[in-house]
Every structure is written in C-alpha cells, then in structure tokens.
Design a protein around this motif. Sequence first.
Motif, short mmCIF file in Angstrom:
data_model
loop_
_atom_site.label_atom_id
_atom_site.label_comp_id
_atom_site.label_asym_id
_atom_site.label_seq_id
_atom_site.Cartn_x
_atom_site.Cartn_y
_atom_site.Cartn_z
N GLU A 95 0.81 -1.22 0.00
CA GLU A 95 0.00 0.00 0.00
C GLU A 95 0.84 1.27 0.00
N CYS A 96 1.81 1.36 0.92
CA CYS A 96 2.56 2.62 1.05
C CYS A 96 3.97 2.55 0.48
N ASN A 97 4.37 1.38 -0.03
CA ASN A 97 5.68 1.16 -0.64
C ASN A 97 6.85 1.24 0.33
N THR A 98 6.57 1.25 1.62
CA THR A 98 7.64 1.20 2.60
C THR A 98 8.31 -0.17 2.49
N ASN A 99 9.62 -0.19 2.69
CA ASN A 99 10.32 -1.46 2.59
C ASN A 99 11.38 -1.58 3.67
N TRP A 100 11.72 -2.80 3.96
CA TRP A 100 12.72 -3.13 4.97
C TRP A 100 13.67 -4.15 4.39
N LYS A 101 14.95 -4.03 4.73
CA LYS A 101 15.95 -4.97 4.22
C LYS A 101 15.96 -6.27 5.00
N THR A 102 15.55 -6.24 6.26
CA THR A 102 15.56 -7.45 7.08
C THR A 102 14.25 -7.57 7.85
N TYR A 103 13.97 -8.79 8.28
CA TYR A 103 12.77 -9.03 9.09
C TYR A 103 12.91 -8.33 10.45
N ASP A 104 14.11 -8.30 11.00
CA ASP A 104 14.33 -7.62 12.28
C ASP A 104 14.00 -6.13 12.18
N ASP A 105 14.39 -5.51 11.07
CA ASP A 105 14.05 -4.10 10.87
C ASP A 105 12.53 -3.91 10.80
N PHE A 106 11.85 -4.81 10.13
CA PHE A 106 10.39 -4.74 10.04
C PHE A 106 9.75 -4.84 11.42
N LYS A 107 10.28 -5.69 12.28
CA LYS A 107 9.70 -5.87 13.61
C LYS A 107 10.00 -4.70 14.54
N LYS A 108 10.97 -3.83 14.19
CA LYS A 108 11.27 -2.63 14.97
C LYS A 108 10.34 -1.51 14.53
N ASP A 109 9.05 -1.68 14.75
CA ASP A 109 8.09 -0.69 14.23
C ASP A 109 8.09 0.60 15.03
N ASP A 110 9.04 0.74 15.96
CA ASP A 110 9.14 2.01 16.69
C ASP A 110 9.85 3.07 15.85
N ILE A 111 10.53 2.66 14.77
CA ILE A 111 11.19 3.60 13.87
C ILE A 111 10.35 3.73 12.61
N PRO A 112 9.91 4.94 12.28
CA PRO A 112 9.10 5.08 11.05
C PRO A 112 9.91 4.64 9.83
N ALA A 113 9.58 3.49 9.30
CA ALA A 113 10.33 2.91 8.19
C ALA A 113 10.24 3.76 6.94
N TYR A 114 9.17 4.56 6.79
CA TYR A 114 9.01 5.37 5.59
C TYR A 114 10.20 6.28 5.36
N PHE A 115 10.79 6.78 6.44
CA PHE A 115 11.91 7.70 6.29
C PHE A 115 13.17 7.00 5.81
N ARG A 116 13.18 5.67 5.86
CA ARG A 116 14.29 4.90 5.35
C ARG A 116 13.94 4.25 4.03
N GLN A 117 12.80 4.58 3.48
CA GLN A 117 12.26 3.87 2.32
C GLN A 117 13.27 3.72 1.19
N TYR A 118 13.84 4.79 0.73
CA TYR A 118 14.70 4.69 -0.44
C TYR A 118 16.16 4.47 -0.10
N GLU A 119 16.60 4.84 1.10
CA GLU A 119 18.00 4.64 1.41
C GLU A 119 18.34 3.17 1.63
N GLU A 120 17.35 2.35 1.93
CA GLU A 120 17.58 0.93 2.13
C GLU A 120 17.72 0.16 0.82
N VAL A 121 17.27 0.74 -0.25
CA VAL A 121 17.32 0.08 -1.55
C VAL A 121 18.56 0.58 -2.27
N GLU A 122 19.29 -0.31 -2.91
CA GLU A 122 20.58 0.05 -3.47
C GLU A 122 20.52 0.60 -4.89
N PHE A 123 19.41 1.17 -5.27
CA PHE A 123 19.34 1.85 -6.55
C PHE A 123 18.42 3.06 -6.38
#
Length: 95
Positions: free
Chosen positions: A35-63
């Motif tokens: 839905e929102c295109n947020t992404n995580w590189k690892t399952y552990d990062d996904f489970k850390k939902d205390d950090i807004p993953a959206y702000f890391r959305q594009y820096e986690e992807v290597e392109f």
Amino acid sequence: MMYEFKVGWCPFCDQGWVEIVKNQMTEELLLYCNECNTNWKTYDDFKKDDIPAYFRQYEEVEFEVDCEAEFSFNIIKPTYQEIINIGWDKYIFKD
C-alpha cells in the motif's frame, strides 16, 4: 494466490500487507508494503516498528528511483526457493 508471501501488517500505514518481494535490479529480497511502498531490508528491521520505516524507504534500496511507480515496477515475486535460501520462509503467514 494473492499475498502468498505475506509476513505481517504494515506498522507504518496500517493499510497493507508486508510481503517478501524481489528487487528486480539487484536480485535482493526485501520486505515491502503493497500500500505505502515502505520497505525493509531485514525481518528484524520490520519488527522494529518504533522507527518510522518510511523515512528509510529509499536509502535501504541500493538503486535510485524517481517515484513510487518506478520503484513498484522493479519489484517482482521471488520463488519460494529463494525465500528458503535466506531463511525467511519461517516468517510467511500460513492461512
């Protein structure tokens, strides 16, 4: 089957499934909210939902991407064997 590789509900947008997907350009697997295109590189990062993953959305992807549509276009479904190879099969919801 829709959402065949879902691992949970998105903690950021609370509107979509987080699924295991493959980045077509880098061949890496990642977790991705349909839905929102947020992404995580690892399952552990996904489970850390205390950090807004959206702000890391594009820096986690290597392109670089210019927009969500381009990013979504580069996401493909991985094979189940690819998921097993990295040990993420244990996270998939069994319906």
